[in-house]
Design a protein around this motif. Structure first.
Motif, PDB file in Angstrom:
ATOM      1  N   LYS A 215      15.955  31.029 105.963  1.00 31.64           N
ATOM      2  CA  LYS A 215      15.747  32.980 105.917  1.00 31.64           C
ATOM      3  C   LYS A 215      17.239  33.780 106.118  1.00 31.64           C
ATOM      4  O   LYS A 215      17.755  32.991 107.854  1.00 31.64           O
ATOM      5  CB  LYS A 215      14.637  32.804 107.290  1.00 31.64           C
ATOM      6  N   ARG A 216      17.086  34.985 106.346  1.00 31.94           N
ATOM      7  CA  ARG A 216      18.147  35.729 106.549  1.00 31.94           C
ATOM      8  C   ARG A 216      17.956  37.113 107.377  1.00 31.94           C
ATOM      9  O   ARG A 216      16.378  37.407 107.082  1.00 31.94           O
ATOM     10  CB  ARG A 216      19.020  35.810 105.488  1.00 31.94           C
ATOM     11  N   ASP A 217      18.289  37.371 108.538  1.00 40.89           N
ATOM     12  CA  ASP A 217      17.724  38.982 109.167  1.00 40.89           C
ATOM     13  C   ASP A 217      17.880  40.276 107.963  1.00 40.89           C
ATOM     14  O   ASP A 217      19.098  39.994 106.601  1.00 40.89           O
ATOM     15  CB  ASP A 217      18.621  39.112 110.361  1.00 40.89           C
ATOM     16  N   ARG A 218      17.939  41.465 108.204  1.00 37.15           N
ATOM     17  CA  ARG A 218      17.640  42.524 107.480  1.00 37.15           C
ATOM     18  C   ARG A 218      19.719  43.260 107.184  1.00 37.15           C
ATOM     19  O   ARG A 218      19.717  43.261 106.221  1.00 37.15           O
ATOM     20  CB  ARG A 218      17.154  43.557 108.057  1.00 37.15           C
TER      21      ARG A 218
ATOM     22  N   GLY B 254      19.174  33.102 109.950  1.00 38.94           N
ATOM     23  CA  GLY B 254      18.720  33.594 111.447  1.00 38.94           C
ATOM     24  C   GLY B 254      18.443  32.179 111.737  1.00 38.94           C
ATOM     25  O   GLY B 254      20.610  32.050 111.813  1.00 38.94           O
TER      26      GLY B 254
ATOM     27  N   THR C  64       9.108  35.064 118.103  1.00 35.67           N
ATOM     28  CA  THR C  64       9.911  34.053 117.028  1.00 35.67           C
ATOM     29  C   THR C  64       9.212  32.667 117.643  1.00 35.67           C
ATOM     30  O   THR C  64       9.048  31.508 116.708  1.00 35.67           O
ATOM     31  CB  THR C  64      11.115  34.409 116.760  1.00 35.67           C
TER      32      THR C  64
END
Length: 111
Positions: free
Chosen positions: A16-19, A24, A57
């Motif tokens: 996962k990567r943030d915006r 992440g 989270t």
């Protein structure tokens, strides 16, 4: 790890990567938060100060960690004992001076 194929994608370092496109939290960070919450009874909102992880989270991480542990170990360790298991446990307890005892962690349920 023998059970690597069962590991949840949530703990994959590239999952996962943030915006902004940054990665992440690492699997190490996620596992650390879950273990701290369980071991010390830490609240999810207290993890923000020490780990920079939001309450939601943290809660999601704890749930994913528990679900992953169940999936990896349920067949071998998280199952009902069969007759062979019960016989082995009874023999072990009897050898230790507790005949007929199964499942008493505090040894208070025996005559």
């Amino acid at each position: 790890m023998a059970h690597a194929n069962l590991m949840n994608n949530y703990f994959n370092p590239n999952s996962k990567r943030d915006r902004a496109g940054r990665p992440g939290f690492s699997p190490h960070q996620k596992v650390t938060v879950a273990l701290r919450m369980m071991a010390y009874g830490s609240s999810a909102d207290s993890m923000d100060e020490t780990n920079g992880m939001s309450e939601s989270t943290c809660l999601n991480t704890l749930e994913e960690f528990c679900n992953t542990i169940i999936q990896v170990y349920k067949d071998e360790y998280l199952r009902e004992p069969n007759q062979e298991d019960l016989n082995r446990l009874l023999r072990k307890a009897e050898d230790r001076g507790f005949p007929g005892m199964i499942g008493s962690l505090d040894c208070m349920h025996w005559d």
